[in-house]
Design a protein around this motif. Sequence first.
Motif, PDB file in Angstrom:
ATOM      1  N   LEU A   6       0.650  -1.211  -0.105  1.00  0.00           N
ATOM      2  CA  LEU A   6       0.032  -0.126  -0.014  1.00  0.00           C
ATOM      3  C   LEU A   6       0.894   1.267  -0.042  1.00  0.00           C
ATOM      4  O   LEU A   6       0.564   2.130  -0.555  1.00  0.00           O
ATOM      5  CB  LEU A   6      -0.853   0.080   1.271  1.00  0.00           C
ATOM      6  N   ALA A   7       1.941   1.169   0.672  1.00  0.00           N
ATOM      7  CA  ALA A   7       2.720   2.441   0.940  1.00  0.00           C
ATOM      8  C   ALA A   7       3.551   2.761  -0.449  1.00  0.00           C
ATOM      9  O   ALA A   7       3.571   3.859  -1.070  1.00  0.00           O
ATOM     10  CB  ALA A   7       3.897   2.191   1.923  1.00  0.00           C
ATOM     11  N   LEU A   8       3.742   1.664  -1.127  1.00  0.00           N
ATOM     12  CA  LEU A   8       4.539   1.592  -2.397  1.00  0.00           C
ATOM     13  C   LEU A   8       3.476   2.299  -3.448  1.00  0.00           C
ATOM     14  O   LEU A   8       3.758   3.173  -4.135  1.00  0.00           O
ATOM     15  CB  LEU A   8       5.030   0.359  -2.792  1.00  0.00           C
ATOM     16  N   ALA A   9       2.273   1.515  -3.532  1.00  0.00           N
ATOM     17  CA  ALA A   9       1.137   2.167  -4.407  1.00  0.00           C
ATOM     18  C   ALA A   9       0.772   3.682  -4.098  1.00  0.00           C
ATOM     19  O   ALA A   9       0.608   4.090  -4.964  1.00  0.00           O
ATOM     20  CB  ALA A   9      -0.002   1.009  -4.301  1.00  0.00           C
ATOM     21  N   ASN A  32       2.622   5.689  -2.396  1.00  0.00           N
ATOM     22  CA  ASN A  32       3.536   6.663  -2.243  1.00  0.00           C
ATOM     23  C   ASN A  32       3.633   7.334  -0.945  1.00  0.00           C
ATOM     24  O   ASN A  32       3.864   8.642  -0.990  1.00  0.00           O
ATOM     25  CB  ASN A  32       4.042   7.468  -3.558  1.00  0.00           C
ATOM     26  N   LYS A  33       3.185   6.589   0.072  1.00  0.00           N
ATOM     27  CA  LYS A  33       3.080   7.319   1.568  1.00  0.00           C
ATOM     28  C   LYS A  33       4.139   6.671   2.297  1.00  0.00           C
ATOM     29  O   LYS A  33       4.577   5.441   2.221  1.00  0.00           O
ATOM     30  CB  LYS A  33       1.656   7.017   1.909  1.00  0.00           C
ATOM     31  N   PRO A  34       4.551   7.275   3.483  1.00  0.00           N
ATOM     32  CA  PRO A  34       5.361   6.831   4.584  1.00  0.00           C
ATOM     33  C   PRO A  34       4.716   5.438   5.052  1.00  0.00           C
ATOM     34  O   PRO A  34       3.676   5.413   5.252  1.00  0.00           O
ATOM     35  CB  PRO A  34       5.572   8.011   5.598  1.00  0.00           C
ATOM     36  N   LEU A  35       5.856   4.814   5.593  1.00  0.00           N
ATOM     37  CA  LEU A  35       5.668   3.625   6.193  1.00  0.00           C
ATOM     38  C   LEU A  35       6.138   3.582   7.484  1.00  0.00           C
ATOM     39  O   LEU A  35       7.286   4.182   7.934  1.00  0.00           O
ATOM     40  CB  LEU A  35       6.235   2.586   5.329  1.00  0.00           C
ATOM     41  N   ILE A  36       5.285   3.157   8.764  1.00  0.00           N
ATOM     42  CA  ILE A  36       5.719   3.408  10.000  1.00  0.00           C
ATOM     43  C   ILE A  36       5.713   2.120  10.808  1.00  0.00           C
ATOM     44  O   ILE A  36       4.620   1.387  10.703  1.00  0.00           O
ATOM     45  CB  ILE A  36       4.647   4.321  10.791  1.00  0.00           C
ATOM     46  N   LEU A  90      11.138   0.467   2.287  1.00  0.00           N
ATOM     47  CA  LEU A  90      10.475  -0.805   2.142  1.00  0.00           C
ATOM     48  C   LEU A  90      11.217  -1.959   2.428  1.00  0.00           C
ATOM     49  O   LEU A  90      10.713  -3.360   2.564  1.00  0.00           O
ATOM     50  CB  LEU A  90       9.853  -0.832   0.613  1.00  0.00           C
ATOM     51  N   SER A  91      12.513  -1.964   2.700  1.00  0.00           N
ATOM     52  CA  SER A  91      13.566  -2.977   3.184  1.00  0.00           C
ATOM     53  C   SER A  91      13.426  -3.264   4.519  1.00  0.00           C
ATOM     54  O   SER A  91      14.086  -4.493   4.849  1.00  0.00           O
ATOM     55  CB  SER A  91      14.855  -2.640   2.614  1.00  0.00           C
ATOM     56  N   VAL A  92      12.601  -2.701   5.105  1.00  0.00           N
ATOM     57  CA  VAL A  92      12.624  -3.106   6.848  1.00  0.00           C
ATOM     58  C   VAL A  92      12.181  -4.426   6.884  1.00  0.00           C
ATOM     59  O   VAL A  92      10.871  -4.792   6.215  1.00  0.00           O
ATOM     60  CB  VAL A  92      11.693  -1.856   7.435  1.00  0.00           C
ATOM     61  N   GLY A  93      12.636  -5.207   7.957  1.00  0.00           N
ATOM     62  CA  GLY A  93      12.078  -6.733   8.289  1.00  0.00           C
ATOM     63  C   GLY A  93      11.122  -6.565   9.366  1.00  0.00           C
ATOM     64  O   GLY A  93      10.775  -5.708   9.980  1.00  0.00           O
TER      65      GLY A  93
END
Length: 342
Positions: A106-109, A111-115, A332-335
Amino acid sequence: MHTNAKNVQNITLLAIESSCDDTAASVICNSKILSNIIASQDIHQNYGGVIPELASRAHQKNIVPIVDMALKQANISLDLIDGIAFTQGPGLLGSLLVGSSFAKGLALALNKPLIAVNHLEAHVLSHLIDSPEIPFPYLCLLVSGGHTEIVKVNSPSSMEILGRTLDDAAGEAFDKVAKILGLPYPGGPLIDKYAKGGNPLCYSFSTGKVPNLDFSFSGFKTAVLYFIRDALKKDATFIENNLSNICASVQHTIVSYLVSKLKQAALQTNIKHIAIAGGVSANSELRTQLSTMAISELWTTYIPKLEYCTDNAAMIAIAGYYKYLEKNTVDLSVGTFASFNR
Ligand code: KG4
Ligand code: ZN
């Protein structure tokens, strides 16, 4: 009315929780929860505990409709979301991966920050939903199925663990005793239910004598196991004829142990703002004992609404909101992590 005009001051986040056997989504606008949707997985009841493979499959099935319901109930469309918060851990890896992959997509699609949110910190911060005025530092007894900790909360981004269980968690103690009594999983709420009307002082069980603010529940669980085994040898109907008294005594022992350590922590730190969080904070005796102790110790207590005790996404949303304010976002690479060293 559909919200289609964005107010620039408002921060709206979508939060996803999938650490164990509940699929949950929530929408928060500033610190106000607009929706809090949850799908629990009853299938595990048949197995006496959560089966990881079944849990992740159920998350896959539930996540799209649950997110959709959360957006609909909040009356907001995806393009008005400012960021996506998700549970990074601790939890079951397969379950966490479903929620984190969905959040990343969703964040990629969009283009919003990921927390990325720590599930345990989210339980502790769930109080900021209904008590935003809670003063720091406060103490929080975090009691869930996998964790038992006393946490000193200095700010939303700074917490110190003052004590923790050295073996089983309080929720596990409830669930394991329930299993000994032949009750289905999760047994904590059933012990709470059957304890009503029972005599809490009918049977006594020893609790772990560990120093400082740490806990131990494994000896207690063994004590209950041997007690029930010996009683059944004499009377095969012992459990069914004494269920209320057994449950009331077990509950009283666990809760008194938790509250006595919490009192020790309050005296040691001289903190009088005391909170409880996590699934076991739904327990009626814990809530009563805390309220009683609040009077004698002059505490101000923070007891979560039942919907915020057990796993939910509103707590991920509030924790995510404070991280967003601090610009604490991830790429996006966070595990994801099964366990955390905090
Ligand atoms: O926080 P939670 O929903 O999930 C984890 O993160 O572990 O906690 C689940 C635990 C289970 O062990 C369950 O038996 C316990 O919370 N629990 C209760 C009650 N409601 C849930 N234990 C005692 N009394 C309750 N009313
Ligand atoms: Zn939890």
